[in-house]
Write a protein that holds these residues in place. Structure first.
Motif, PDB file in Angstrom:
ATOM      1  N   ASP A 178       4.905  45.854  13.232  1.00 19.97           N
ATOM      2  CA  ASP A 178       6.159  46.602  13.259  1.00 19.97           C
ATOM      3  C   ASP A 178       6.341  47.497  12.028  1.00 19.97           C
ATOM      4  O   ASP A 178       7.248  48.333  12.007  1.00 19.97           O
ATOM      5  CB  ASP A 178       7.346  45.636  13.340  1.00 19.97           C
ATOM      6  N   ILE A 179       5.517  47.302  11.014  1.00 19.21           N
ATOM      7  CA  ILE A 179       5.644  48.119   9.796  1.00 19.21           C
ATOM      8  C   ILE A 179       5.304  49.564  10.170  1.00 19.21           C
ATOM      9  O   ILE A 179       4.254  49.830  10.754  1.00 19.21           O
ATOM     10  CB  ILE A 179       4.715  47.601   8.675  1.00 19.21           C
ATOM     11  N   PRO A 180       6.181  50.505   9.861  1.00 13.88           N
ATOM     12  CA  PRO A 180       5.974  51.886  10.328  1.00 13.88           C
ATOM     13  C   PRO A 180       4.865  52.652   9.603  1.00 13.88           C
ATOM     14  O   PRO A 180       4.494  53.740  10.046  1.00 13.88           O
ATOM     15  CB  PRO A 180       7.338  52.538  10.099  1.00 13.88           C
ATOM     16  N   VAL A 181       4.348  52.112   8.513  1.00 10.88           N
ATOM     17  CA  VAL A 181       3.273  52.774   7.764  1.00 10.88           C
ATOM     18  C   VAL A 181       2.237  51.722   7.388  1.00 10.88           C
ATOM     19  O   VAL A 181       2.490  50.534   7.490  1.00 10.88           O
ATOM     20  CB  VAL A 181       3.795  53.481   6.496  1.00 10.88           C
ATOM     21  N   ASP A 182       1.077  52.191   6.927  1.00 10.82           N
ATOM     22  CA  ASP A 182       0.056  51.239   6.504  1.00 10.82           C
ATOM     23  C   ASP A 182      -0.639  51.769   5.247  1.00 10.82           C
ATOM     24  O   ASP A 182      -0.316  52.838   4.746  1.00 10.82           O
ATOM     25  CB  ASP A 182      -0.939  50.975   7.630  1.00 10.82           C
ATOM     26  N   ALA A 183      -1.604  50.991   4.768  1.00 15.43           N
ATOM     27  CA  ALA A 183      -2.223  51.252   3.470  1.00 15.43           C
ATOM     28  C   ALA A 183      -2.873  52.627   3.375  1.00 15.43           C
ATOM     29  O   ALA A 183      -2.803  53.275   2.330  1.00 15.43           O
ATOM     30  CB  ALA A 183      -3.250  50.167   3.157  1.00 15.43           C
ATOM     31  N   LYS A 221      -5.168  47.289   1.076  1.00 13.23           N
ATOM     32  CA  LYS A 221      -5.565  46.532   2.274  1.00 13.23           C
ATOM     33  C   LYS A 221      -4.590  46.828   3.413  1.00 13.23           C
ATOM     34  O   LYS A 221      -3.382  46.717   3.238  1.00 13.23           O
ATOM     35  CB  LYS A 221      -5.556  45.028   1.988  1.00 13.23           C
ATOM     36  N   PRO A 222      -5.108  47.165   4.598  1.00  9.34           N
ATOM     37  CA  PRO A 222      -4.208  47.460   5.723  1.00  9.34           C
ATOM     38  C   PRO A 222      -3.392  46.240   6.171  1.00  9.34           C
ATOM     39  O   PRO A 222      -3.928  45.146   6.330  1.00  9.34           O
ATOM     40  CB  PRO A 222      -5.166  47.882   6.848  1.00  9.34           C
ATOM     41  N   HIS A 223      -2.101  46.437   6.373  1.00  5.52           N
ATOM     42  CA  HIS A 223      -1.219  45.372   6.858  1.00  5.52           C
ATOM     43  C   HIS A 223      -1.616  44.930   8.261  1.00  5.52           C
ATOM     44  O   HIS A 223      -1.525  43.762   8.590  1.00  5.52           O
ATOM     45  CB  HIS A 223       0.238  45.842   6.919  1.00  5.52           C
ATOM     46  N   ARG A 224      -2.002  45.890   9.080  1.00  7.71           N
ATOM     47  CA  ARG A 224      -2.258  45.596  10.493  1.00  7.71           C
ATOM     48  C   ARG A 224      -3.650  45.038  10.754  1.00  7.71           C
ATOM     49  O   ARG A 224      -3.960  44.679  11.879  1.00  7.71           O
ATOM     50  CB  ARG A 224      -2.058  46.862  11.319  1.00  7.71           C
ATOM     51  N   ALA A 227      -2.296  37.797   4.511  1.00 12.44           N
ATOM     52  CA  ALA A 227      -1.370  38.304   5.516  1.00 12.44           C
ATOM     53  C   ALA A 227      -0.052  38.716   4.877  1.00 12.44           C
ATOM     54  O   ALA A 227       0.303  38.255   3.794  1.00 12.44           O
ATOM     55  CB  ALA A 227      -1.120  37.225   6.569  1.00 12.44           C
ATOM     56  N   VAL A 228       0.663  39.570   5.585  1.00 14.12           N
ATOM     57  CA  VAL A 228       1.998  39.966   5.151  1.00 14.12           C
ATOM     58  C   VAL A 228       2.852  38.720   4.911  1.00 14.12           C
ATOM     59  O   VAL A 228       3.619  38.651   3.954  1.00 14.12           O
ATOM     60  CB  VAL A 228       2.652  40.896   6.196  1.00 14.12           C
ATOM     61  N   GLU A 229       2.684  37.708   5.756  1.00 14.46           N
ATOM     62  CA  GLU A 229       3.466  36.476   5.627  1.00 14.46           C
ATOM     63  C   GLU A 229       3.259  35.799   4.271  1.00 14.46           C
ATOM     64  O   GLU A 229       4.153  35.120   3.777  1.00 14.46           O
ATOM     65  CB  GLU A 229       3.121  35.503   6.765  1.00 14.46           C
ATOM     66  N   ASN A 230       2.069  35.999   3.663  1.00 17.23           N
ATOM     67  CA  ASN A 230       1.838  35.445   2.332  1.00 17.23           C
ATOM     68  C   ASN A 230       2.734  36.112   1.284  1.00 17.23           C
ATOM     69  O   ASN A 230       3.080  35.495   0.286  1.00 17.23           O
ATOM     70  CB  ASN A 230       0.381  35.619   1.910  1.00 17.23           C
ATOM     71  N   ALA A 273       9.699  44.850  -2.090  1.00 15.35           N
ATOM     72  CA  ALA A 273      11.098  45.211  -1.855  1.00 15.35           C
ATOM     73  C   ALA A 273      11.709  44.282  -0.815  1.00 15.35           C
ATOM     74  O   ALA A 273      11.024  43.844   0.120  1.00 15.35           O
ATOM     75  CB  ALA A 273      11.184  46.658  -1.380  1.00 15.35           C
ATOM     76  N   GLY A 274      12.969  43.978  -0.964  1.00 15.82           N
ATOM     77  CA  GLY A 274      13.647  43.070  -0.059  1.00 15.82           C
ATOM     78  C   GLY A 274      13.532  43.459   1.404  1.00 15.82           C
ATOM     79  O   GLY A 274      13.392  42.596   2.280  1.00 15.82           O
ATOM     80  N   ASN A 275      13.552  44.736   1.698  1.00 11.80           N
ATOM     81  CA  ASN A 275      13.449  45.202   3.078  1.00 11.80           C
ATOM     82  C   ASN A 275      12.100  44.842   3.697  1.00 11.80           C
ATOM     83  O   ASN A 275      11.978  44.716   4.913  1.00 11.80           O
ATOM     84  CB  ASN A 275      13.681  46.719   3.129  1.00 11.80           C
ATOM     85  N   PHE A 276      11.092  44.644   2.881  1.00 11.04           N
ATOM     86  CA  PHE A 276       9.751  44.303   3.362  1.00 11.04           C
ATOM     87  C   PHE A 276       9.690  42.880   3.905  1.00 11.04           C
ATOM     88  O   PHE A 276       8.880  42.578   4.783  1.00 11.04           O
ATOM     89  CB  PHE A 276       8.736  44.482   2.214  1.00 11.04           C
ATOM     90  N   LEU A 277      10.544  42.007   3.401  1.00  9.10           N
ATOM     91  CA  LEU A 277      10.488  40.587   3.750  1.00  9.10           C
ATOM     92  C   LEU A 277      10.651  40.335   5.247  1.00  9.10           C
ATOM     93  O   LEU A 277      10.104  39.371   5.780  1.00  9.10           O
ATOM     94  CB  LEU A 277      11.525  39.798   2.957  1.00  9.10           C
ATOM     95  N   LYS A 278      11.348  41.214   5.943  1.00 13.97           N
ATOM     96  CA  LYS A 278      11.575  41.015   7.385  1.00 13.97           C
ATOM     97  C   LYS A 278      10.287  41.095   8.198  1.00 13.97           C
ATOM     98  O   LYS A 278      10.226  40.606   9.328  1.00 13.97           O
ATOM     99  CB  LYS A 278      12.601  42.019   7.908  1.00 13.97           C
ATOM    100  N   TYR A 279       9.220  41.688   7.623  1.00 15.15           N
ATOM    101  CA  TYR A 279       7.960  41.818   8.362  1.00 15.15           C
ATOM    102  C   TYR A 279       7.142  40.531   8.344  1.00 15.15           C
ATOM    103  O   TYR A 279       6.113  40.440   9.000  1.00 15.15           O
ATOM    104  CB  TYR A 279       7.146  43.001   7.845  1.00 15.15           C
ATOM    105  N   GLY A 280       7.614  39.528   7.629  1.00 15.96           N
ATOM    106  CA  GLY A 280       7.022  38.205   7.694  1.00 15.96           C
ATOM    107  C   GLY A 280       7.727  37.358   8.744  1.00 15.96           C
ATOM    108  O   GLY A 280       7.403  36.199   8.916  1.00 15.96           O
ATOM    109  N   GLY A 281       8.688  37.899   9.421  1.00 16.32           N
ATOM    110  CA  GLY A 281       9.471  37.253  10.470  1.00 16.32           C
ATOM    111  C   GLY A 281      10.920  37.631  10.283  1.00 16.32           C
ATOM    112  O   GLY A 281      11.394  37.627   9.161  1.00 16.32           O
ATOM    113  N   PRO A 282      11.592  38.059  11.261  1.00 16.75           N
ATOM    114  CA  PRO A 282      11.238  38.033  12.677  1.00 16.75           C
ATOM    115  C   PRO A 282      10.294  39.163  13.102  1.00 16.75           C
ATOM    116  O   PRO A 282       9.652  39.068  14.136  1.00 16.75           O
ATOM    117  CB  PRO A 282      12.589  38.179  13.387  1.00 16.75           C
ATOM    118  N   LEU A 283      10.199  40.233  12.334  1.00 15.56           N
ATOM    119  CA  LEU A 283       9.262  41.308  12.682  1.00 15.56           C
ATOM    120  C   LEU A 283       7.859  40.923  12.238  1.00 15.56           C
ATOM    121  O   LEU A 283       7.666  39.981  11.472  1.00 15.56           O
ATOM    122  CB  LEU A 283       9.705  42.623  12.029  1.00 15.56           C
ATOM    123  N   THR A 284       6.862  41.660  12.687  1.00 14.46           N
ATOM    124  CA  THR A 284       5.467  41.365  12.377  1.00 14.46           C
ATOM    125  C   THR A 284       4.842  42.533  11.631  1.00 14.46           C
ATOM    126  O   THR A 284       5.414  43.632  11.595  1.00 14.46           O
ATOM    127  CB  THR A 284       4.656  41.130  13.667  1.00 14.46           C
TER     128      THR A 284
END
Length: 180
Positions: free
Chosen positions: A69-74, A32-35, A41-44, A55-66
């Motif tokens: 901002d994820i550089p790649v998608d499904a 499923k595409p993030h965007r 939602a990514v926030e879920n 991965a821990g680095n992914f958690l930032k896209y639930g805030g403050p990033l959106t």
């Protein structure tokens, strides 16, 4: 399927020892595409107090990033599987494969990944389409003629109804004819 559908897709993308994959109802974080502003939602996947399996680095896209901002998608994750055998599978919401899994969005991502199969000399899911307007085939009418495949069955949150189609599809693609 579901969480393991995500894991299967990521494994296929990054581990070339695998020749084929059945990705079942993978939803957000999978096919499923993030965007795409629909469904889970990514926030879920990143909410506080949640059981995080991203991965821990992914958690930032639930805030403050959106998710924007994820550089790649499904579709790019799916494309990393090319040209190996990749079968994307879903059920129907009416039987329990929830709407928020975003079957349409996952189909769109599969369509968007198709050019990579063709670039590498393999066959995708069918005729070239614009992923933004691509319509899913009817339930139980899969796109199984290429090394990239899509099928939505009429069952729920399981890949079992697609298993026989997956096995037949793999057999055809590897040139295996089962004994009578």
């Amino acid at each position: 399927m579901s969480r393991y559908g995500k894991a299967a897709l990521v494994t296929m993308a990054y581990d070339t020892r695998f020749a084929m994959v059945l990705v079942g109802s993978s939803g957000e974080g999978g096919a499923k595409p993030h965007r795409r502003n629909y469904g889970e939602a990514v926030e879920n996947l990143t909410g506080a107090g949640g059981y995080h399996w991203m991965a821990g680095n992914f958690l930032k896209y639930g805030g403050p990033l959106t998710p924007g901002d994820i550089p790649v998608d499904a579709h790019e994750l799916i494309a990393l599987c090319a040209p190996r055998l990749t079968f994307i599978s879903y059920g129907v919401p009416e039987k329990g494969d929830a709407h928020w899994l975003d079957q349409q969005g996952s189909f769109m991502a599969t369509v968007a990944a198709q050019p990579v199969w063709e670039l590498l000399g393999a066959k995708g899911i069918g005729p070239d389409q614009d992923y933004r307007t691509a319509k899913m085939p009817a339930v139980n009418a899969g796109l199984l003629d290429g090394q990239l495949a899509w099928r939505q069955h009429d069952g729920g949150h399981t890949d079992a109804p697609n298993m026989k189609y997956f096995i037949q599809w793999v057999d055809k693609n590897i040139g295996y004819t089962p004994p009578p």
